[in-house]
Enzyme design. Structure first.
Site, PDB file in Angstrom:
ATOM      1  N   LYS A 161      14.655   3.647   0.714  1.00 13.83           N
ATOM      2  CA  LYS A 161      13.701   3.872   1.816  1.00 13.83           C
ATOM      3  C   LYS A 161      14.492   4.248   3.074  1.00 13.83           C
ATOM      4  O   LYS A 161      14.608   5.423   3.388  1.00 13.83           O
ATOM      5  CB  LYS A 161      12.803   2.663   2.012  1.00 13.83           C
ATOM      6  CG  LYS A 161      11.929   2.423   0.752  1.00 13.83           C
ATOM      7  CD  LYS A 161      11.684   0.986   0.528  1.00 13.83           C
ATOM      8  CE  LYS A 161      11.201   0.564  -0.821  1.00 13.83           C
ATOM      9  NZ  LYS A 161      10.157   1.255  -1.493  1.00 13.83           N
ATOM     10  N   TRP A 210       5.365  -7.658  -4.172  1.00 14.69           N
ATOM     11  CA  TRP A 210       6.805  -7.782  -4.437  1.00 14.69           C
ATOM     12  C   TRP A 210       7.241  -9.232  -4.371  1.00 14.69           C
ATOM     13  O   TRP A 210       8.045  -9.692  -5.185  1.00 14.69           O
ATOM     14  CB  TRP A 210       7.612  -6.905  -3.482  1.00 14.69           C
ATOM     15  CG  TRP A 210       7.321  -5.451  -3.679  1.00 14.69           C
ATOM     16  CD1 TRP A 210       6.708  -4.610  -2.799  1.00 14.69           C
ATOM     17  CD2 TRP A 210       7.591  -4.656  -4.850  1.00 14.69           C
ATOM     18  NE1 TRP A 210       6.585  -3.352  -3.341  1.00 14.69           N
ATOM     19  CE2 TRP A 210       7.111  -3.347  -4.593  1.00 14.69           C
ATOM     20  CE3 TRP A 210       8.190  -4.920  -6.088  1.00 14.69           C
ATOM     21  CZ2 TRP A 210       7.208  -2.310  -5.528  1.00 14.69           C
ATOM     22  CZ3 TRP A 210       8.289  -3.887  -7.020  1.00 14.69           C
ATOM     23  CH2 TRP A 210       7.800  -2.605  -6.731  1.00 14.69           C
ATOM     24  N   ASP A 257      13.924 -10.261   1.019  1.00 16.68           N
ATOM     25  CA  ASP A 257      13.834  -8.903   0.482  1.00 16.68           C
ATOM     26  C   ASP A 257      13.501  -7.993   1.661  1.00 16.68           C
ATOM     27  O   ASP A 257      12.393  -8.029   2.185  1.00 16.68           O
ATOM     28  CB  ASP A 257      12.721  -8.864  -0.580  1.00 16.68           C
ATOM     29  CG  ASP A 257      12.493  -7.465  -1.138  1.00 16.68           C
ATOM     30  OD1 ASP A 257      13.154  -6.516  -0.672  1.00 16.68           O
ATOM     31  OD2 ASP A 257      11.632  -7.327  -2.039  1.00 16.68           O
TER      32      ASP A 257
HETATM   33  C1  LIG Z   1       9.626  -4.730  -0.656  1.00 15.01           C
HETATM   34  C2  LIG Z   1      10.082  -4.209  -1.996  1.00 15.01           C
HETATM   35  N1  LIG Z   1      10.759  -5.012  -2.819  1.00 15.01           N
HETATM   36  C3  LIG Z   1      11.184  -4.593  -4.023  1.00 15.01           C
HETATM   37  C4  LIG Z   1      10.940  -3.317  -4.464  1.00 15.01           C
HETATM   38  C5  LIG Z   1      11.428  -2.907  -5.818  1.00 15.01           C
HETATM   39  O1  LIG Z   1      12.583  -2.169  -5.630  1.00 15.01           O
HETATM   40  P1  LIG Z   1      13.365  -1.469  -6.835  1.00 15.01           P
HETATM   41  O2  LIG Z   1      12.500  -0.378  -7.327  1.00 15.01           O
HETATM   42  O3  LIG Z   1      14.624  -1.014  -6.141  1.00 15.01           O
HETATM   43  O4  LIG Z   1      13.640  -2.505  -7.851  1.00 15.01           O
HETATM   44  C6  LIG Z   1      10.255  -2.430  -3.641  1.00 15.01           C
HETATM   45  C7  LIG Z   1      10.013  -1.048  -4.090  1.00 15.01           C
HETATM   46  O5  LIG Z   1       9.282  -0.287  -3.529  1.00 15.01           O
HETATM   47  C8  LIG Z   1       9.812  -2.895  -2.380  1.00 15.01           C
HETATM   48  O6  LIG Z   1       9.138  -2.080  -1.555  1.00 15.01           O
END
Ligand SMILES: Cc1ncc(COP(=O)(O)O)c(C=O)c1O
Length: 362
Positions: free
Chosen positions: A197, A103, A173
């Site tokens: 989550k 991520w 994040d």
């Molecule tokens: C740490 C993290 N950042 C970003 C995301 C992406 O999130 P989204 O699907 O809401 O764009 C996730 C998705 O699992 C994640 O676990």
């Protein structure tokens, strides 16, 4: 009714049963309005109350100082990967990224479209098994910001404490561990998290942003992608995801009823320990992906030495009613996500299953 599943999904993931049942009760007639929450105008007093209460609850649970705005946006955490550089990183400017998993790499890539992100530290060479030591990090006062991912959902690592970046805004994040433990918001310039989550159903993205940053943001940004647009309008510039925000508010109420973040943290520590202890006491039959001092309390990643046995483990676990134990499709292996709403009994049941599987297969 069928028994509730042992839900270890990484997100969307388990929601508190009490919240689902309350939503079910209110589904058709929300508080005597004769309408579902989904049918309320987002400009109505009844909806505004839902919206403002959710903000107030989040402020209170996370002790968010007055100098920060709380925003409810859409586009998931993924849109934040772009919105942050779009607003705060100009062409030729640098921003430091600490990349501890897929991520944060994705966030890095988006920043390349706007300015010059660089790696302050990365755990890539170590297959994202660890979080860099704070003592290894150094920051450059000229940088637009520093970005990190507080919990790495895929690799199962988590920051235990955060670096002090001085005057450089720290952007985090926190999609997969927000609301799992108390945090000192004042260390951060901006925190973002997709809700799916610990916060509620998918569809809402929470942003907590220092008001000073709103003033400093780039003005050449489309209206919807400016943080200030949403800050000025209490996240009601356009139609917000009203049902998701209602559910978020109910999840926050549930967290309060559990005793707040201290109690939640303690429960999360106990739940994760049940599974980590099972891994550690298996004489190597199961082994964790993350290094011990970087282990996540939210996503517990582990493997079995033999791939066929791992497949058998996952198949039998599924058969036994455990949901979502497959590792992320990009890395394989096994992963148990034990977010706030996953009850301790589910972790104990998984532990028992793991012990029994080992007994039968070694
Ligand atoms: C740490 C993290 N950042 C970003 C995301 C992406 O999130 P989204 O699907 O809401 O764009 C996730 C998705 O699992 C994640 O676990």
């Amino acid at each position: 009714m069928k028994q509730r599943a042992y839900n270890f999904n990484a997100g969307p993931s388990a929601l508190p049963l009490a919240v689902l049942e309350k939503a079910q009760k209110e589904f058709v007639d929300f508080q005597g309005t004769g309408m579902s929450v989904m049918e309320l105008s987002h400009r109505s007093a009844a909806y505004e109350e839902v919206h403002n209460q959710a903000i107030a609850r989040l402020r209170s649970l996370l002790s968010i100082p007055d100098q920060y705005e709380v925003l409810f946006l859409q586009g998931g955490a993924s849109l934040q990967f772009s919105m942050i550089p779009m607003n705060f990183l100009n062409s030729g400017q640098k921003a430091g990224y600490i990349t501890t998993g897929s991520w944060s790499e994705k966030a890095f890539k988006e920043a390349e479209l706007f300015g010059e992100p660089y790696h302050i530290a990365s755990s890539k060479e170590n297959h994202y098994r660890d979080i860099p030591a704070l003592s290894e990090l150094s920051f450059n006062e000229q940088d637009a910001y520093v970005h990190l991912t507080s919990n790495n959902t895929i690799y199962g690592t988590q920051w235990k404490e955060f670096p002090s970046t001085g005057n450089i805004p720290l952007m985090a994040d926190m999609s997969s561990d927000i609301l799992s433990r108390p945090i000192d918001i004042s260390q951060f310039g901006l925190i973002y998290a997709g809700a799916q989550k610990n916060l509620g159903p998918a569809g809402v993205t929470v942003v907590i942003i220092h008001k000073d940053l709103l003033e400093k943001a780039n003005s050449e940004v489309p209206t919807m992608l400016k943080y200030s647009t949403h800050a000025k309008t209490n996240s009601l510039f356009h139609t917000p995801p009203t049902f998701g925000i209602y559910m978020l508010g109910e999840v926050l109420r549930w967290v309060e009823e559990q005793g707040g973040l201290e109690v939640i943290t303690q429960k999360n520590e106990e739940k994760a320990k049940v599974i980590y202890d099972t891994i550690d006491q298996s004489d190597g039959f199961y082994y964790g992906h993350a290094e011990k001092d970087s282990r996540s309390l939210m996503n517990i990643t582990f493997r079995l030495h033999n791939e066929n046995l791992e497949k058998k483990f996952l198949a039998e676990a599924k058969e036994a009613g455990f949901v979502g134990l497959n590792g992320h499709r990009s890395v394989g292996g096994c992963r148990a996500s034990a977010y706030n709403a996953v009850p301790r009994e589910a972790c104990e049941a998984l532990s028992e299953f793991m012990v029994e599987f080992q007994r039968k297969n070694s």
